[in-house]
Design an enzyme around this catalytic site. Structure first.
Site, PDB file in Angstrom:
ATOM      1  N   LYS A 181     -11.975  32.936   5.423  1.00 42.82           N
ATOM      2  CA  LYS A 181     -11.162  33.971   6.075  1.00 42.82           C
ATOM      3  C   LYS A 181     -11.596  34.048   7.536  1.00 42.82           C
ATOM      4  CE  LYS A 181      -7.869  36.979   5.444  1.00 42.82           C
ATOM      5  NZ  LYS A 181      -6.534  36.543   5.010  1.00 42.82           N
ATOM      6  N   SER A 383      -1.918  35.916   2.833  1.00 44.75           N
ATOM      7  CA  SER A 383      -2.776  37.103   2.808  1.00 44.75           C
ATOM      8  C   SER A 383      -1.987  38.302   2.293  1.00 44.75           C
ATOM      9  CB  SER A 383      -3.368  37.350   4.195  1.00 44.75           C
ATOM     10  OG  SER A 383      -4.565  38.078   4.098  1.00 44.75           O
TER      11      SER A 383
END
Length: 597
Positions: A181, A383
């Protein structure tokens, strides 16, 4: 003051009513003229190809300057494929800067037009890889006289702000779940992490393989020859492009129009020749967005742009994205309409606010209990955008859709050193041990820092739990493909994160099937959020809405001229956080954008 307000309103109405009458007369006059029995459809293709433009121009005469949205193009090509009045579709391509998946879906739409018996010609201005990849789907490619092809391959670029921000006394604390991430990296590193390089290389490999494979097949040249052009020539003049088999001709737009007109009508085109019909004019004559053969409907609800808590709360509100209220209103309208039998959620979003994404999933889950819901992923559904997709009974993605990025990160700005350098004094009185913990004027420490890390970890665990429940996977299996990892649609299907390869129309057919609708009939398609025209705003007595719309339209155009494809979106998010005076941001968002140029 009240009298003045009424006077102003009266003046506004007095001035505007004649304008409205004139515009309505103009619109009626235009619509009363049918299209010719045989014509050429001219379609401009360029820019970012926004998924859907919800807000139309508030000034009627400016509508013709508005770009067609991506969905406009899909629906228009879908109808053009069966329109026997169209002899040729002329695509005027230049400056296309959009995601690989959108280019692929548009290529398929062009192929459908060709399969319907229409000739499709690509006219290229000085073109780059994205323009040429799109043009290769056409029957022939013509390069503007004096123009060139810039075929220099693909690249991914990231900017890192840690050092320059540190020089002025601004730093960031970050919580990252997990190592892939990488959205925090521009503020915490001076160069890309190995994990970021790994996934960017994987994405570029997939996109590049598609590019080389598709173009070489369509143009009848070898993959080695095409790669040799990219690696050894790059800048290809128009005449040389023809020699190399990359193009079929060189012409000015006038020469091309004259050639097409002679072939169709046997005579030279005139200045106001009705043989050539602009895309916006053609759209006005269609049953929009599809020509339905029944009363039953499928609602297509678009979730586009960043996911935010509420539109307008952002310091950077030009690209407003989708908020919880907007999605709720769309779902309520679609569920209340008895003729709507199924829902398609069309996602083109990198994610955003983690809690807003969770709220959206809850609303979508509730809606899916009442009517079948199918998800269609466009250029990106990553996401928080992927989280919203979990509500779908079936999930469709294009092979090059960017998806996954299942993870969370949080950023906390610290400007204590900047304040010291500026000589800014500060005195705080509090009640509560953590009352001043989240201020921008000092870093998080001790227990406050532990809570910061723990909170983002809790959101991550909740996220992968939601994925596990929806996709019928174990939490461990989800975690192995999550951690912020980004996948193409093709890879995501192999990993079990999506169900089918396909675009918007494939998802509509699936929704029709799940709702038990008559397959032999074309359902009506209702588009949400509903688009409000300038005339609707006037009828609602909302001149302020028109003024606000004008301001946003002007700002978008200015930004488009200054930076049509901004690499600074991460910096804009950072600026927004600073404007919120140190509020911790829990984000489920993509770390980057993948755009073909």
């Amino acid at each position: 003051m009240k009298g003045k307000s009424c006077l102003r309103t009266g003046c506004f109405v007095f001035v505007l009513v004649p304008v409205i009458i004139a515009v309505l007369f103009f619109a009626f006059f235009r619509s009363s003229h049918d299209l010719p029995d045989r014509f050429v459809l001219r379609v401009p293709l360029g820019g970012s190809l926004e998924e859907r433009i919800v807000e139309s121009s508030p000034v009627p005469y400016l509508m013709q300057d508005e770009s067609l949205s991506f969905q406009d193009l899909l629906f228009m090509f879908n109808q053009a494929a069966g329109d026997k009045r169209i002899d040729t579709v002329l695509l005027e391509i230049g400056g296309v800067r959009t995601s690989p998946a959108k280019i692929t879906e548009l290529r398929q739409a062009i192929e459908k037009v060709r399969a319907g018996g229409r000739k499709v010609i690509a006219y290229l201005h000085s073109a780059e890889d994205s323009d040429y990849l799109l043009a290769s789907a056409c029957d022939s490619v013509v390069v503007e006289r004096g123009g060139y092809l810039l075929l220099d391959g693909l690249k991914a670029e990231s900017l890192y702000y840690t050092t320059p921000l540190g020089r002025i006394g601004v730093t960031f604390q970050a919580a990252q779940w997990k190592e892939y991430k990488s959205g925090v990296e521009p503020y915490t590193r001076t160069a890309a992490s190995p994990e970021y390089i790994e996934q960017i290389n994987a994405l570029l490999d997939d996109v590049y393989a598609d590019y080389i494979g598709y173009v070489s097949k369509r143009r009848g040249i070898s993959r080695d020859s095409l790669e040799s052009v990219i690696n050894n020539v790059a800048l290809v003049p128009a005449a040389k492009a023809v020699k190399l088999g990359l193009a079929d001709g060189v012409a000015t737009i006038w020469e091309l129009k004259r050639s097409i007109a002679r072939r169709i009508s046997g005579k030279e085109p005139e200045e106001n020749d009705r043989l050539f019909v602009q895309a916006d004019r053609y759209r006005e004559t269609l049953d929009w967005p599809v020509k339905a053969s029944g009363s039953e409907a499928v609602a297509v609800i678009t979730l586009s742009g960043p996911i935010v808590r509420s539109v307008g709360s952002s310091a950077m509100s030009v690209d407003e994205g989708t908020d919880v209220g907007m999605l709720r209103r769309s779902l309520d309208a679609a569920l209340a309409d008895k003729e709507v039998k199924a829902l398609v959620l069309r996602i083109d979003s990198p994610g955003g606010d983690a809690l807003a994404s969770s709220d959206m999933l809850q609303m979508l889950d509730s809606a899916a209990v009442k009517k079948p819901l199918v998800v269609s992923m466009s250029g990106i559904a990553a996401s928080g955008g992927y989280m919203a997709a979990l509500a779908g009974r079936e999930v469709y993605a294009m092979p090059l859709t960017v998806t996954g990025s299942i993870g969370v990160y949080a950023l906390k700005p610290d400007i204590s050193e900047l304040a010291r350098k500026a000589g800014l004094g500060r005195d705080v009185v509090t009640r509560g041990r953590f009352a001043d913990a989240n201020t921008v004027f000092k870093p998080l420490e001790g227990e406050a820092y532990e809570k910061f890390i723990s909170a983002s970890g809790d959101i991550y665990l909740d996220f992968i739990g939601k994925v596990a429940a929806s996709r019928k996977m174990s939490v461990a299996a989800v975690d192995s493909v999550a951690g912020g990892r980004v996948w193409t649609g093709r890879q995501a299907k192999q990993k079990g994160l999506v169900d089918h390869a396909g675009g918007l129309f494939a998802a509509v057919r699936a929704a029709q099937r799940l709702a038990g609708m008559d397959k032999s009939k074309q359902p009506r398609i209702l588009l949400y959020p509903e688009q409000k025209s300038w005339f609707q705003m006037l009828l609602e007595g909302n001149p302020e809405g028109i003024v606000g719309s004008l301001e946003r339209m002007a700002m978008r155009r200015v930004l488009h001229e200054v930076a049509p494809q901004s690499p600074y979106s991460a910096m804009l998010r950072m600026h927004e956080m600073l404007m919120r005076s140190g509020e911790v941001e829990m984000l489920a968002a993509m770390p980057c954008e993948i755009i073909i140029r």
